[in-house]
Write a protein that holds these residues in place. Structure first.
Motif, short mmCIF file in Angstrom:
data_model
loop_
_atom_site.label_atom_id
_atom_site.label_comp_id
_atom_site.label_asym_id
_atom_site.label_seq_id
_atom_site.Cartn_x
_atom_site.Cartn_y
_atom_site.Cartn_z
N LYS A 336 67.17 54.41 105.18
CA LYS A 336 66.67 54.90 103.91
C LYS A 336 65.90 53.81 103.16
N THR A 337 66.34 52.56 103.35
CA THR A 337 65.76 51.48 102.57
C THR A 337 64.27 51.32 102.81
N ILE A 338 63.88 51.40 104.06
CA ILE A 338 62.47 51.18 104.38
C ILE A 338 61.61 52.30 103.77
N ILE A 430 67.42 54.94 93.19
CA ILE A 430 68.84 54.68 92.98
C ILE A 430 69.53 54.76 94.33
N ASP A 431 70.05 53.63 94.77
CA ASP A 431 70.68 53.59 96.08
C ASP A 431 72.16 53.92 95.93
N GLU A 432 72.69 54.56 96.93
CA GLU A 432 74.11 54.87 96.97
C GLU A 432 74.54 55.56 95.69
N GLN A 433 73.95 56.70 95.51
CA GLN A 433 74.05 57.46 94.27
C GLN A 433 75.48 57.77 93.84
MG MG Z 1 71.56 51.83 102.42
#
Ligand code: MG
Ligand code: ADP
Length: 732
Positions: A336-338, A430-433
């Protein structure tokens, strides 16, 4: 004005709020509030002030309508009669009919009880009462025929029913023409005050004749009713309480379940639609230099098909002039990060700033390092802002942000929310919601004149049905493919008695140059206890892995952030062989060389947490292992969880199972949702109806987005009538 609007949207799962404040009355609507249904419950014959008070307190029944939507728990089929001879130790509830052949009062004072014997020609059963003997004595006669319902218990090897439901077995009952009788949930207190299940049924049956078809007007458009062959609402409500047959009950239930889903889908569809039509949004017009150079020259791997598709979806969404509010789901390690980075580069190409928020310092740091390594010498300004950023540096970052020289700000939410001012914020990731509070997001929104696009990346997959209902007002993308070459993590369950051999296994992995995690549960309510557990665990690990040969890092929540970072970093860089920690290592940490995850007391973890933890290994291309340690004694639920963990690596499957085991109310991150209060419909058992409801809700809205056409009057009126009926207590 603008501000309130954004705050409301932030409460994404709680979208009724939005509906309440925003559906405007343009069409002629049915005036619902004057309906008899809104009458206070004490106006119903047989209720009176005392019972009314109890109904309100115990069951939340305030109005006629509340009583009507207090649906039966189950039904008794008075025509289905069991033979006494058929009773065996597995028998639970039975319904028998026969003659009372004897009645006796036994015992004295407190042990006083009344026993009656019922014979049905196949055998005899004892009926026992400890309370209300006086009353039962009056209605029970030796030689009379009775119909009895209750739970069988064995006493001294003989079957008996204590406090059965009992009534005269009348000729009508005998003729088998009777129908299913509703059984309503009630409470001990209500029972004591004359409101047992049957007495509640009497109230309902007194209410129904007072209602006309107008009171229960149709709220599903005619076309949809017809297409699905659904029972009209008036009929369905009556038949859910007093079905004339099982088939009719099924039709009524199907109709009402569909209605619950359909109304929720329409509500959310309207919210989504309005955002698309009315919200202002930043426009990312072009894909420019930064994106293209990175994509063509720096990207270290081929994107998966799923990653490409999602980027296209986001690209399309951010090019229109409305605000994107998108949930990105993808299993652990799906990359997901990329995706986030590529979108942030598009923002930068359009002279907008982005901000990537992570739930923990460690994760923010990791994102920052990753991005820095990936971007290399590309001319994009990036900065990291966390709780440990030094004053001078912080000042500099804030200044540069204001000037617009920083394109990508990575940080923890706690830091970003307060003082930070952007020049022109265009995108928030927002990561890891699941770890993010609604309130924190609200603060961020208020920072921009035109709201930034929002991409929420979830820590753990959410079952499709839950995503459709709890997050149905969001746009939704899914990465359903892992990067190539990943091997599934081999997962096994071991009892603690086998710890020594587990440790031997870890030693061989370390000998091969790999690293291992040991995780201990952290239970919020008893943090102290788990801290002690962790310390003991640490000592235990040390006893297996003596200091002169192995080095061990430890991280836990009570540690100062800097020390945590140092210890984490040492493990990450390979200085230590083992990382002992609590669930602080749960989310997102990327350490490809780690190949073993040992989870202590793994019966104490939920499925999604176990899956997250397991996701910390298997990130390289080598074989990785997850070992679930437990004591010997396990609850059935725990066994089920361990079984599913060993059986699959698929986060979506695990999420489905989690939903099945725990129910929607308990799934992390969705607890506040008012959207999940389905009375009859089930996200586990009624998936087909949910799909259909989504399909038809979309169809209705695409033809009539504000529900102003005459065929949608009933639907619109009903939605309006529900105004203010949200269960507010569930919204924090
Ligand atoms: Mg991640
Ligand atoms: P998550 O979705 O859990 O946040 P990450 O974004 O951390 O996953 O990605 C996990 C790992 O996979 C990272 O090391 C990342 O560099 C790598 N990765 C991502 N996409 C690909 C790809 N298409 N091919 C190969 N490796 C990839």
């Amino acid at each position: 004005m603008l501000k309130t609007y954004f705050k409301i949207k932030l409460l994404a799962p709680v979208c009724w709020l939005y509906i309440h404040s925003d559906i405007c009355l343009q069409t002629s609507v049915i005036n619902y509030s004057s309906s008899i249904l809104s009458s206070p419950i004490e106006y119903l014959k047989g209720v009176g002030p005392l019972k009314a008070d109890l109904l309100k307190k115990e069951l939340g029944i305030f109005t006629f309508e509340d009583l009507l939507s207090h649906y039966p728990l189950r039904y008794i089929d008075r025509t289905k009669i069991d033979a006494i001879a058929g009773i065996n130790p597995q028998t639970e509830y039975i319904q028998v009919a026969g003659r009372i052949t004897g009645i006796e009062i036994l015992g004295q004072r407190s042990s006083k009880r009344m026993v009656a014997w019922l014979e049905d020609g196949t055998g005899m059963i004892e009926l026992t009462w400890f309370q209300g003997i006086h009353w039962v004595q009056k209605m029970l006669h030796e030689g009379g025929d009775y119909l009895v319902y209750g739970k069988v218990v064995f006493f001294n090897g003989r079957p008996q029913i204590t406090h059965p439901e009992i009534e005269l077995f009348t000729p009508e009952l005998k003729s088998g023409k009777s129908f299913l009788e509703p059984v309503y949930s009630t409470t001990e207190k209500l029972k004591a005050k004359g409101l047992n299940a049957r007495q509640i049924a009497r109230l309902t049956s007194a209410l129904i004749p007072l209602l006309s078809e107008k009171d229960l007007y149709e709220n599903i458009p005619g076309d949809v009713l017809q297409a699905l062959n659904l029972m009209p609402r008036y009929e369905a409500v009556i038949n859910i309480h007093f079905p004339k047959s099982f088939e009719i009950y099924e039709q009524a239930a199907r109709r009402l379940k569909f209605e619950e889903f359909f109304l929720a889908q329409v509500r959310m569809g309207m919210i989504r639609g309005r955002r698309h039509r009315k919200s202002r949004g930043v426009v990312f017009e072009k894909v420019g230099e930064l994106f293209n150079s990175f994509y063509n020259d720096y990207l270290p791997f081929q994107l998966t098909g799923a990653q490409k598709r999602v980027i296209k979806e986001i690209r399309a969404d951010t090019a229109k002039a409305h605000q994107m509010n998108r949930l990105l789901q993808g299993d652990v390690g799906s990359g997901k990060t990329i995706v986030a980075l590529l979108v942030m580069l598009i923002a930068a190409d359009n002279n907008y700033q982005s901000c990537l928020m992570a739930p923990t310092e460690i994760l923010a740091q990791q994102h920052f390092n990753n991005i820095k390594n990936l971007l290399k010498d590309l001319p994009a300004g990036i900065a990291l802002l966390t709780g440990t950023t030094k004053q001078a540096e912080r000042r500099l970052i804030l200044e540069e942000l204001k000037k617009g020289n920083i394109h990508i700000l990575v940080g923890t939410h706690a830091v970003i929310e307060d003082v930070v001012q952007f020049n022109n914020l265009g995108l928030v990731v927002i990561d890891e919601q699941h770890r993010f509070g609604v309130a924190q997001r609200a603060k961020l929104w208020a920072k921009a004149e035109v709201p930034p696009h929002v991409l929420v990346m979830t820590a753990t997959p959410i079952p499709r049905t839950l995503a459709m209902t709890a997050y149905g007002d969001l746009d939704y993308s899914i990465i359903n493919e892992l990067p190539p070459g990943r091997q599934p993590v081999i997962t096994v369950h071991r009892y603690e008695t086998k710890r020594a051999s587990v440790m031997d296994f870890v030693k061989t992995e370390i000998k091969r140059g790999r690293q291992a995690f040991f995780v201990y549960p952290l239970i919020e309510e008893s943090e102290k206890l788990s801290y002690e557990d962790l310390m003991q665990g640490y000592e235990q690990v040390k006893s297996f892995f003596p200091e002169h040969k192995y080095s061990i890092s430890m991280v836990h929540g009570k540690m100062p952030a800097e020390q945590k970072d140092v210890n984490m970093q040492r493990f990450k860089s390979g200085d230590t062989h083992i990382l002992v920690g609590t669930t602080v290592i749960e989310v997102g940490i990327d350490i490809p060389n780690a190949s073993v995850m040992v989870i202590e007391s793994s019966e104490k973890f939920g499925l999604s947490q176990l899956h997250q933890l397991r996701g910390r290994v298997g990130r390289g291309s080598d074989k990785s292992y997850c070992i679930l340690l437990t004591p010997y004694k396990l609850s059935n639920d725990a066994k089920e969880r361990l079984k599913i963990m060993c059986a699959t690596n698929d986060g979506f499957k695990i999420a489905e199972k989690d939903l099945e085991l725990r129910g929607p109310g308990e799934i992390e991150g969705t607890r506040q949702s008012g959207m999940l209060n389905f009375k009859l419909a089930s996200l586990v058992n009624d998936k087909d109806l949910l799909d259909a409801s989504k399909f038809y809700a979309d169809a209705v809205l695409s033809a009539d987005e504000e529900l102003i056409k005459p065929e949608n009057t009933g639907l619109k009126s009903f939605l309006l009538s529900q105004k203010g009926k949200t269960v507010w207590s569930k919204i924090s």
